[in-house]
Write an enzyme that holds these catalytic residues in place. Sequence first.
Site, PDB file in Angstrom:
ATOM      1  N   ASP A 173      29.937  34.133 -74.467  1.00 21.85           N
ATOM      2  CA  ASP A 173      30.091  35.575 -74.656  1.00 21.85           C
ATOM      3  C   ASP A 173      28.702  36.239 -74.607  1.00 21.85           C
ATOM      4  O   ASP A 173      27.752  35.763 -75.222  1.00 21.85           O
ATOM      5  CB  ASP A 173      30.760  35.860 -76.002  1.00 21.85           C
ATOM      6  CG  ASP A 173      31.070  37.343 -76.158  1.00 21.85           C
ATOM      7  OD1 ASP A 173      32.074  37.781 -75.578  1.00 21.85           O
ATOM      8  OD2 ASP A 173      30.304  38.043 -76.848  1.00 21.85           O
ATOM      9  N   ILE A 174      28.610  37.333 -73.817  1.00 15.92           N
ATOM     10  CA  ILE A 174      27.337  38.047 -73.690  1.00 15.92           C
ATOM     11  C   ILE A 174      27.082  38.822 -74.980  1.00 15.92           C
ATOM     12  O   ILE A 174      27.928  39.601 -75.438  1.00 15.92           O
ATOM     13  CB  ILE A 174      27.358  38.997 -72.493  1.00 15.92           C
ATOM     14  CG1 ILE A 174      27.636  38.206 -71.201  1.00 15.92           C
ATOM     15  CG2 ILE A 174      26.047  39.763 -72.379  1.00 15.92           C
ATOM     16  CD1 ILE A 174      27.773  39.080 -69.974  1.00 15.92           C
TER      17      ILE A 174
ATOM     18  N   GLU B 262      33.469  40.468 -70.996  1.00 22.39           N
ATOM     19  CA  GLU B 262      32.133  39.878 -70.895  1.00 22.39           C
ATOM     20  C   GLU B 262      32.122  38.407 -71.311  1.00 22.39           C
ATOM     21  O   GLU B 262      31.059  37.846 -71.579  1.00 22.39           O
ATOM     22  CB  GLU B 262      31.145  40.676 -71.764  1.00 22.39           C
ATOM     23  CG  GLU B 262      31.364  40.559 -73.272  1.00 22.39           C
ATOM     24  CD  GLU B 262      32.328  41.609 -73.804  1.00 22.39           C
ATOM     25  OE1 GLU B 262      32.324  41.867 -75.001  1.00 22.39           O
ATOM     26  OE2 GLU B 262      33.106  42.177 -72.996  1.00 22.39           O
TER      27      GLU B 262
END
Length: 640
Positions: A512-513, A556
């Site tokens: 996950d960004i 994302e």
Amino acid sequence: MTRLSRCGCLLALLWWSMLGLALPVAAAPAEHVISADTRKIIVDSDVEYLVEKPGEALTRERVLQADMGPRWKVFPGKIVSLPGQRNPVWVRFTVRSAGVNLDRILSVDWPLNDEVRFSQFTPDTGAWRAEHVGGLQHPEAPQIHKDPNPIFPVELGAGERSVLLLRVTAQTSVIAPLVLWDLQTWQASRFDYAVVMGLVFGILGVMFFYNLSLYIFTRERSFRTYSGYLLAIIAYQLCVTGFGPLFIWPGNDWLNTRGYEFFAANSFLAATLFFRNFLDIGKSVPRHMDWINKAFVVFFTVSAVLLIFKMPVAVPLALSGVAFLTGFAGIYTAGYLVWKGNVLARYFVIAWATIIVATMLLLMALAGVIESGPWTKYAQPIGFVLETVLLSVALAERIKRERLSKEAALRESQELARKVELEREEKLRAQEHALTVQRKANEELELRVIDRTAELKRAMENVELANRELAKLSVTDGLTKVNNRRYFDETMKKEYDRSTRSGSPLALMLVDIDYFKKINDSVGHLGGDECLKLVASALASCVGRSTDLVARYGGEEFAVVLPGLDAPHAMEVAERIRKAVEDIQFIYRGRRVPVSVSLGVVARVAEADRPLSEFIREADQALYAAKGAGRNRAMLAEAA
């Protein structure tokens, strides 16, 4: 005589000019209100336009200033069409969101404009959104989706009113049919269009190779000219649909600027020669009809040569007018031959009537006489298909008549041989000749059957290749170019079942960004999309085995599947991914935007009594642990 349909779109411009419609200054147009349920709006009213003066170079800010108001005029027709207009034309209309945030696509459904520049202006805030560009002169310009027509993104906030502004430039005439779509409706429409045009080009291609093969085997001149005619039609359709500039000759300035008129002239020339050779115009019609046909041959030959070396302004207009005359001359000559009892000319009359009716539907739609729709959009391509089929039937009828003529000659020869019983030697020679002719005909028929079978086989192979390509596209995320969620779900289940059977370990990472919403807010949605692509590329570069999988899990978040890796090795890969993302050089407006990811890792042997969802949940819990521990780190799921 040649065909009215070859310059159908050029004739549309000539028709509009002949209407003599004035373009008056009108009151300010109304807004186009878009709700969440609005799937498609054909912008056929309340559209204003402004023509730049020669040498004038207006900017988007300048054309919206108050003192420019008197120069804006409301277009009276349903489609913005300015024949003979070579100066840039500004087009604007106003849209308003009905209380919800909306993302829409604006398409300019005419692929032959040289340049189309699009801007979106919000009067209430005075803000401009990013300018987009499309058209033949900008094949390299990025588009939100690959399409022959220029398409542009339209973003509207809740209740927001925006002015959509376009600057359109063309070589000879400006045409700008405007449609606002939601994404799914646009994709469905373009898919249907691609299927229909694929069938049209497929049929035309098969007819071309079929008639070319007949010419190779028979050396009949009519097959040669008809093959040239079919090839010119295919090239013309590639131009008018925009598939040629998009896929066949992208970036070729000569074809992009002259191909439309050049292939139109060549299709007229090939049709004229085919008509002349097949119906033997030089011997079967009065002299004045023969001279008319020769004059058209000379005109289209000269036009094609001029278009090779330069682009006179008069050539497209002359093509339009002569195309109009050519259609009536063809009907006149073919009708005369039908009256004289020429059966083959009947096929030509029916074929011409078909394409003329299809072209007239297109003309009336472009002139705003009738509503545009799928039946007008597909009328001319389908008319081409029906025309070529009918002309092929005419060629087959000619072969049949020649065969019947030969059979009649054979019967006459046999009858003569029976009457001349005393001349046995002559009779034997006649019978031997008849057998030779029959054997040769059988051999030619077998060769044609074999050739047609090979063509069908090649067509099936091409369909199979296309299906494989479509299957590849269906499992790829359109933005990041890594695999999509559906493919991840299928692959993950297969690998989990394989780990259960074989006892080999299986590793899964959920990536996950960190703080992606902040990144998106600071650099905008387009910048956020670029960030997603950079992270996806970094992930793909860190896994190299053919069995490894990188997929976009959602938003994302990404997923990495590593079959056969135990926990220590999986954590090594996770750390390598974390470091690669941390080293990404994401530059926005001259400054580097830091990017990092948090990773949740699970690596163990899958167990038959524990579902796949639990395996994924372990990775997800590890991901949340990594976020809770400060982000920019990888955490291994605790052993259950």
